[in-house]
Scaffold this motif. Structure first.
Motif, PDB file in Angstrom:
ATOM      1  N   THR A 190      47.321 197.023  46.776  1.00 35.38           N
ATOM      2  CA  THR A 190      46.100 196.243  46.648  1.00 35.38           C
ATOM      3  C   THR A 190      46.043 195.601  45.278  1.00 35.38           C
ATOM      4  O   THR A 190      46.114 196.275  44.258  1.00 35.38           O
ATOM      5  CB  THR A 190      44.864 197.132  46.853  1.00 35.38           C
ATOM      6  N   LEU A 191      45.899 194.291  45.273  1.00 32.75           N
ATOM      7  CA  LEU A 191      45.804 193.537  44.030  1.00 32.75           C
ATOM      8  C   LEU A 191      44.352 193.429  43.576  1.00 32.75           C
ATOM      9  O   LEU A 191      44.044 193.593  42.397  1.00 32.75           O
ATOM     10  CB  LEU A 191      46.398 192.144  44.255  1.00 32.75           C
ATOM     11  N   TYR A 192      43.454 193.164  44.549  1.00 33.90           N
ATOM     12  CA  TYR A 192      42.044 192.977  44.216  1.00 33.90           C
ATOM     13  C   TYR A 192      41.207 193.183  45.468  1.00 33.90           C
ATOM     14  O   TYR A 192      41.614 192.810  46.567  1.00 33.90           O
ATOM     15  CB  TYR A 192      41.815 191.563  43.666  1.00 33.90           C
ATOM     16  N   GLU A 193      40.037 193.788  45.306  1.00 35.47           N
ATOM     17  CA  GLU A 193      39.102 193.984  46.410  1.00 35.47           C
ATOM     18  C   GLU A 193      37.718 193.543  45.982  1.00 35.47           C
ATOM     19  O   GLU A 193      37.321 193.737  44.837  1.00 35.47           O
ATOM     20  CB  GLU A 193      39.021 195.456  46.810  1.00 35.47           C
ATOM     21  N   ILE A 244      36.726 191.641  51.180  1.00 36.33           N
ATOM     22  CA  ILE A 244      37.862 190.774  50.846  1.00 36.33           C
ATOM     23  C   ILE A 244      38.870 191.612  50.074  1.00 36.33           C
ATOM     24  O   ILE A 244      38.528 192.208  49.049  1.00 36.33           O
ATOM     25  CB  ILE A 244      37.399 189.574  49.991  1.00 36.33           C
ATOM     26  N   ALA A 245      40.086 191.663  50.569  1.00 33.87           N
ATOM     27  CA  ALA A 245      41.150 192.427  49.908  1.00 33.87           C
ATOM     28  C   ALA A 245      42.405 191.571  49.844  1.00 33.87           C
ATOM     29  O   ALA A 245      42.767 190.903  50.822  1.00 33.87           O
ATOM     30  CB  ALA A 245      41.433 193.720  50.655  1.00 33.87           C
ATOM     31  N   ILE A 246      43.054 191.597  48.701  1.00 31.69           N
ATOM     32  CA  ILE A 246      44.300 190.845  48.513  1.00 31.69           C
ATOM     33  C   ILE A 246      45.404 191.838  48.205  1.00 31.69           C
ATOM     34  O   ILE A 246      45.277 192.659  47.291  1.00 31.69           O
ATOM     35  CB  ILE A 246      44.157 189.789  47.408  1.00 31.69           C
ATOM     36  N   PHE A 247      46.483 191.740  48.979  1.00 27.72           N
ATOM     37  CA  PHE A 247      47.619 192.655  48.852  1.00 27.72           C
ATOM     38  C   PHE A 247      48.866 191.867  48.449  1.00 27.72           C
ATOM     39  O   PHE A 247      49.007 190.701  48.792  1.00 27.72           O
ATOM     40  CB  PHE A 247      47.896 193.343  50.195  1.00 27.72           C
ATOM     41  N   PHE A 296      53.902 186.090  50.064  1.00 30.16           N
ATOM     42  CA  PHE A 296      54.083 187.015  48.943  1.00 30.16           C
ATOM     43  C   PHE A 296      52.791 187.808  48.741  1.00 30.16           C
ATOM     44  O   PHE A 296      52.828 188.964  48.368  1.00 30.16           O
ATOM     45  CB  PHE A 296      54.448 186.234  47.676  1.00 30.16           C
ATOM     46  N   TYR A 297      51.657 187.156  48.994  1.00 29.19           N
ATOM     47  CA  TYR A 297      50.340 187.793  48.923  1.00 29.19           C
ATOM     48  C   TYR A 297      49.618 187.562  50.245  1.00 29.19           C
ATOM     49  O   TYR A 297      49.784 186.516  50.876  1.00 29.19           O
ATOM     50  CB  TYR A 297      49.492 187.209  47.788  1.00 29.19           C
ATOM     51  N   THR A 298      48.803 188.522  50.642  1.00 31.21           N
ATOM     52  CA  THR A 298      48.015 188.413  51.868  1.00 31.21           C
ATOM     53  C   THR A 298      46.562 188.718  51.553  1.00 31.21           C
ATOM     54  O   THR A 298      46.260 189.743  50.942  1.00 31.21           O
ATOM     55  CB  THR A 298      48.531 189.398  52.937  1.00 31.21           C
ATOM     56  N   LEU A 299      45.677 187.821  51.969  1.00 32.02           N
ATOM     57  CA  LEU A 299      44.246 188.028  51.816  1.00 32.02           C
ATOM     58  C   LEU A 299      43.685 188.417  53.171  1.00 32.02           C
ATOM     59  O   LEU A 299      43.890 187.704  54.152  1.00 32.02           O
ATOM     60  CB  LEU A 299      43.567 186.753  51.320  1.00 32.02           C
ATOM     61  N   ASN A 300      43.016 189.561  53.233  1.00 32.79           N
ATOM     62  CA  ASN A 300      42.341 190.002  54.450  1.00 32.79           C
ATOM     63  C   ASN A 300      40.846 189.917  54.225  1.00 32.79           C
ATOM     64  O   ASN A 300      40.329 190.418  53.241  1.00 32.79           O
ATOM     65  CB  ASN A 300      42.724 191.437  54.806  1.00 32.79           C
ATOM     66  N   LEU A 301      40.162 189.291  55.161  1.00 35.00           N
ATOM     67  CA  LEU A 301      38.709 189.131  55.116  1.00 35.00           C
ATOM     68  C   LEU A 301      38.127 189.776  56.360  1.00 35.00           C
ATOM     69  O   LEU A 301      38.456 189.385  57.480  1.00 35.00           O
ATOM     70  CB  LEU A 301      38.342 187.644  55.071  1.00 35.00           C
ATOM     71  N   THR A 302      37.297 190.783  56.161  1.00 29.79           N
ATOM     72  CA  THR A 302      36.635 191.462  57.266  1.00 29.79           C
ATOM     73  C   THR A 302      35.159 191.116  57.216  1.00 29.79           C
ATOM     74  O   THR A 302      34.487 191.394  56.225  1.00 29.79           O
ATOM     75  CB  THR A 302      36.819 192.988  57.172  1.00 29.79           C
ATOM     76  N   LEU A 303      34.659 190.484  58.280  1.00 31.60           N
ATOM     77  CA  LEU A 303      33.251 190.108  58.363  1.00 31.60           C
ATOM     78  C   LEU A 303      32.564 190.981  59.398  1.00 31.60           C
ATOM     79  O   LEU A 303      33.001 191.053  60.550  1.00 31.60           O
ATOM     80  CB  LEU A 303      33.101 188.639  58.772  1.00 31.60           C
TER      81      LEU A 303
END
Length: 183
Positions: free
Chosen positions: A164-167, A155-158, A137-144
């Motif tokens: 976008t829910l939060y960045e 960090i972005a949560i969709f 239902f939600y996806t967290l993407n982490l780019t390092l």
């Protein structure tokens, strides 16, 4: 006398219908207000979970810890869109090489080669419990990204629709290893 009683009952019936219509309209308005309040509460709850999760990941990374020790459900999304589960048992002494693939030459998968960017993903259900990508239902993407001993974490949560829910963006210094300091 009968006519007057009949007129009174008609007036009472019309008055009753007007009052009933009034309560029906008020009930509809109240129902819509409660539904909107419920939706706002759900959105606020999701935002609070997103903020907490993003802050937790940022703190783990800033502390120099391995993200998979705290978030074992993390998956590496490679440049060619192949996803691999990062199982801490099988990757204890593994890392990513310059092409983004698993290499057994270095320790820890959170250590990234200078100038390299890696994308990680964690999927959550509607209650913010880690789940498979199919049930997400939600996806967290982490780019390092690592450059000159500075690591940037985006960090972005969709949500399910891609909104976008939060960045959160964090830049922190990676300490020199003993060999680098003595060189």
């Amino acid at each position: 006398m009968k006519k007057q009683a009949s007129d009174r009952s008609r007036l009472f019936f019309i008055e009753f219908l007007i009052v009933l219509f009034f309560f029906l309209i008020i009930g509809t308005v109240c129902l819509r207000v409660f539904a909107a309040a419920h939706r706002v509460t759900q959105d606020a709850d999701a935002l609070a979970h997103a903020q907490s999760t993003a802050a937790s990941i940022a703190e783990v990374l800033e502390a120099g810890e391995e993200i998979e020790d705290y978030f074992p459900e993390v998956r590496l999304i490679s440049e060619d869109s192949i996803s691999e589960d990062l199982d801490s048992e099988k990757l204890i002494s593994k890392d990513l090489d310059s092409e983004g693939f698993i290499s057994e030459e270095t320790n820890g998968i959170s250590k990234i080669i200078d100038g390299q960017t890696n994308l990680y993903e964690i999927t959550y259900d509607s209650d913010f419990q880690a789940c498979d990508a199919d049930d997400a239902f939600y996806t967290l993407n982490l780019t390092l990204t690592t450059e000159d001993h500075n690591q940037t974490a985006q960090i972005a949560i969709f949500d399910r629709t891609g909104d976008t829910l939060y960045e959160l963006s964090v830049v922190y210094h990676l300490p020199l290893t003993r060999e680098e300091a003595l060189a």
